[in-house]
Motif scaffolding. Sequence first.
Motif, short mmCIF file in Angstrom:
data_model
loop_
_atom_site.label_atom_id
_atom_site.label_comp_id
_atom_site.label_asym_id
_atom_site.label_seq_id
_atom_site.Cartn_x
_atom_site.Cartn_y
_atom_site.Cartn_z
N SER A 51 0.82 -1.21 0.00
CA SER A 51 0.00 0.00 0.00
C SER A 51 0.86 1.27 0.00
CB SER A 51 -0.94 0.00 1.20
OG SER A 51 -1.86 -1.05 1.13
N VAL A 52 1.89 1.29 0.84
CA VAL A 52 2.77 2.46 0.90
C VAL A 52 3.46 2.66 -0.45
CG1 VAL A 52 4.84 3.42 1.97
CG2 VAL A 52 3.11 2.30 3.39
N ASN A 53 3.99 1.58 -1.01
CA ASN A 53 4.64 1.65 -2.32
C ASN A 53 3.67 2.14 -3.39
OD1 ASN A 53 6.07 -0.13 -0.57
ND2 ASN A 53 7.28 -0.83 -2.30
N ALA A 54 2.40 1.73 -3.28
CA ALA A 54 1.41 2.10 -4.30
C ALA A 54 1.17 3.61 -4.33
CB ALA A 54 0.10 1.37 -4.02
N VAL A 55 1.11 4.24 -3.15
CA VAL A 55 0.91 5.68 -3.09
C VAL A 55 2.08 6.42 -3.74
CG1 VAL A 55 0.76 7.65 -1.50
CG2 VAL A 55 -0.60 5.60 -1.08
N LEU A 56 3.29 5.97 -3.45
CA LEU A 56 4.47 6.57 -4.07
C LEU A 56 4.49 6.31 -5.57
CD1 LEU A 56 7.21 5.58 -1.46
CD2 LEU A 56 6.14 7.80 -1.73
N ALA A 57 4.16 5.10 -5.97
CA ALA A 57 4.21 4.72 -7.38
C ALA A 57 3.21 5.50 -8.22
CB ALA A 57 3.97 3.22 -7.54
N ALA A 58 2.06 5.84 -7.63
CA ALA A 58 1.06 6.62 -8.36
C ALA A 58 1.64 7.98 -8.76
CB ALA A 58 -0.19 6.80 -7.51
N GLY A 59 2.24 8.67 -7.79
CA GLY A 59 2.84 9.96 -8.10
C GLY A 59 4.01 9.86 -9.06
N LEU A 60 4.82 8.82 -8.89
CA LEU A 60 5.99 8.66 -9.76
C LEU A 60 5.57 8.33 -11.19
CD1 LEU A 60 9.06 8.74 -9.80
CD2 LEU A 60 9.06 6.28 -9.32
N THR A 61 4.50 7.58 -11.35
CA THR A 61 4.00 7.27 -12.70
C THR A 61 3.63 8.54 -13.44
OG1 THR A 61 3.12 5.13 -11.97
CG2 THR A 61 2.22 6.04 -14.01
N LEU A 62 2.91 9.42 -12.78
CA LEU A 62 2.52 10.68 -13.40
C LEU A 62 3.73 11.55 -13.70
CD1 LEU A 62 0.22 12.49 -14.33
CD2 LEU A 62 -0.07 13.25 -11.97
N ALA A 181 -7.12 11.04 -13.57
CA ALA A 181 -6.53 12.33 -13.93
C ALA A 181 -5.70 12.22 -15.20
CB ALA A 181 -5.66 12.85 -12.78
N MET A 182 -4.94 11.13 -15.33
CA MET A 182 -4.10 10.94 -16.51
C MET A 182 -4.94 10.73 -17.77
SD MET A 182 -1.04 8.53 -14.96
CE MET A 182 -0.16 8.40 -16.51
N ARG A 183 -6.08 10.12 -17.61
CA ARG A 183 -6.88 9.77 -18.79
C ARG A 183 -7.89 10.84 -19.19
NH1 ARG A 183 -7.80 5.18 -21.64
NH2 ARG A 183 -9.84 4.92 -22.61
N PHE A 184 -8.45 11.55 -18.21
CA PHE A 184 -9.60 12.39 -18.53
C PHE A 184 -9.42 13.88 -18.24
CE2 PHE A 184 -11.50 8.17 -17.52
CZ PHE A 184 -12.05 7.92 -18.77
N THR A 185 -8.27 14.31 -17.73
CA THR A 185 -8.13 15.73 -17.39
C THR A 185 -7.08 16.41 -18.27
OG1 THR A 185 -6.38 15.42 -15.73
CG2 THR A 185 -8.67 15.17 -14.99
N VAL A 186 -7.20 17.72 -18.35
CA VAL A 186 -6.22 18.52 -19.09
C VAL A 186 -4.84 18.37 -18.46
CG1 VAL A 186 -5.57 20.86 -19.74
CG2 VAL A 186 -7.97 20.16 -19.87
N PHE A 187 -4.81 18.33 -17.14
CA PHE A 187 -3.54 18.18 -16.44
C PHE A 187 -2.84 16.89 -16.87
CE2 PHE A 187 -1.04 16.76 -12.75
CZ PHE A 187 -0.24 17.88 -12.56
N GLY A 188 -3.59 15.80 -16.96
CA GLY A 188 -3.01 14.54 -17.38
C GLY A 188 -2.52 14.57 -18.82
N ARG A 189 -3.33 15.17 -19.71
CA ARG A 189 -2.91 15.28 -21.11
C ARG A 189 -1.66 16.15 -21.25
NH1 ARG A 189 -8.61 15.37 -21.80
NH2 ARG A 189 -8.67 17.65 -21.85
#
Length: 321
Positions: A51-62, A181-189
């Motif tokens: 779970s801890v790794n997942a939170v970090l990985a989400a931000g790092l992916t973006l 956010a990555m798929r549907f927002t301007v920020f993600g695009r």
Amino acid sequence: MTDPPRRRFTPRGVPHAGLIAVLAVVVVFTAVRSDTFATDRNILNILGQISVNAVLAAGLTLLMTAGGMDFSMGSNVAVTAAVAARLIAHGHATPYAVVVALLLGTAIGLVNGLVVTFTNVAPFVVTLASATLLDGVALLVHDGNTLSVGQHLFTFGNDKVLGVPYLLVVAVLVLLATGLAMRFTVFGRDAFAIGGNEHVARLSGIDVTARKLTLYGLTGLLSGLAGVMLLARLGSSSPGSTAGLSLQLAVVAAVVIGGTSLAGGHGTVIGTALGLVLLGVVANALNLLDFSSNYQPVSVGAVLLVAAVANEMHKARSARR
């Protein structure tokens, strides 16, 4: 009149088919060799541990999708967990300590972003230097002592809602929000555009500087959240804890295994989630099958190397099409 030719289904048409196949092989092999692997308790244990790794990985992916990199997130976790633990140990209210940890993590991320954006020093160099500095700061905060928080964060770190650990719920929500956010927002695009070609993104009207600062601030915020989660799960913060560079490398491995490009311009949260699960299952399998714990960093490094090479080969094939 003839019917149009039917498209033949192939494994290559399935996103992350190779990763799913490897995960399936590891799961089946371990389930056959260990009776406890496929139990509900063990599965929840695996998911809770990542779970801890997942939170970090989400931000790092973006961030990596936008062409950035932050090697200091694990060390950020160490510092924010230590600061929160010290505040709680000295009698401060738990909500106050949590807010301070989140703000501190965000500030660290913003400092990284400012240096990367306005000095043009490679993100790898900047954040690796930050990681070394933050590891030292964490040791100073501990002053050689383990900082216990008692029962202050016990509910958050150990209790469940509808049979699902609170930490896992937070991790899933963060991954889901990042994916949407990555798929549907301007920020993600904009992140995809910056990672694809920063110069073209700037010419198209994207405020690249603001986006970069926001991305680094977000990775810092999620690092602070992960620090609180780790502190809640362990109940204390100690020098040489599980945070730091070792945690960071595991997160980078999960993101790269999931198919996020090291060069930017491509990334998926689903792939990252699969990478996290694969590393969690491998670590659990090594434990259940009585392998030495020394094999875990070996397995993470080997999987990361294979994933990095596979990513480059995939990129080369895509360029030839």
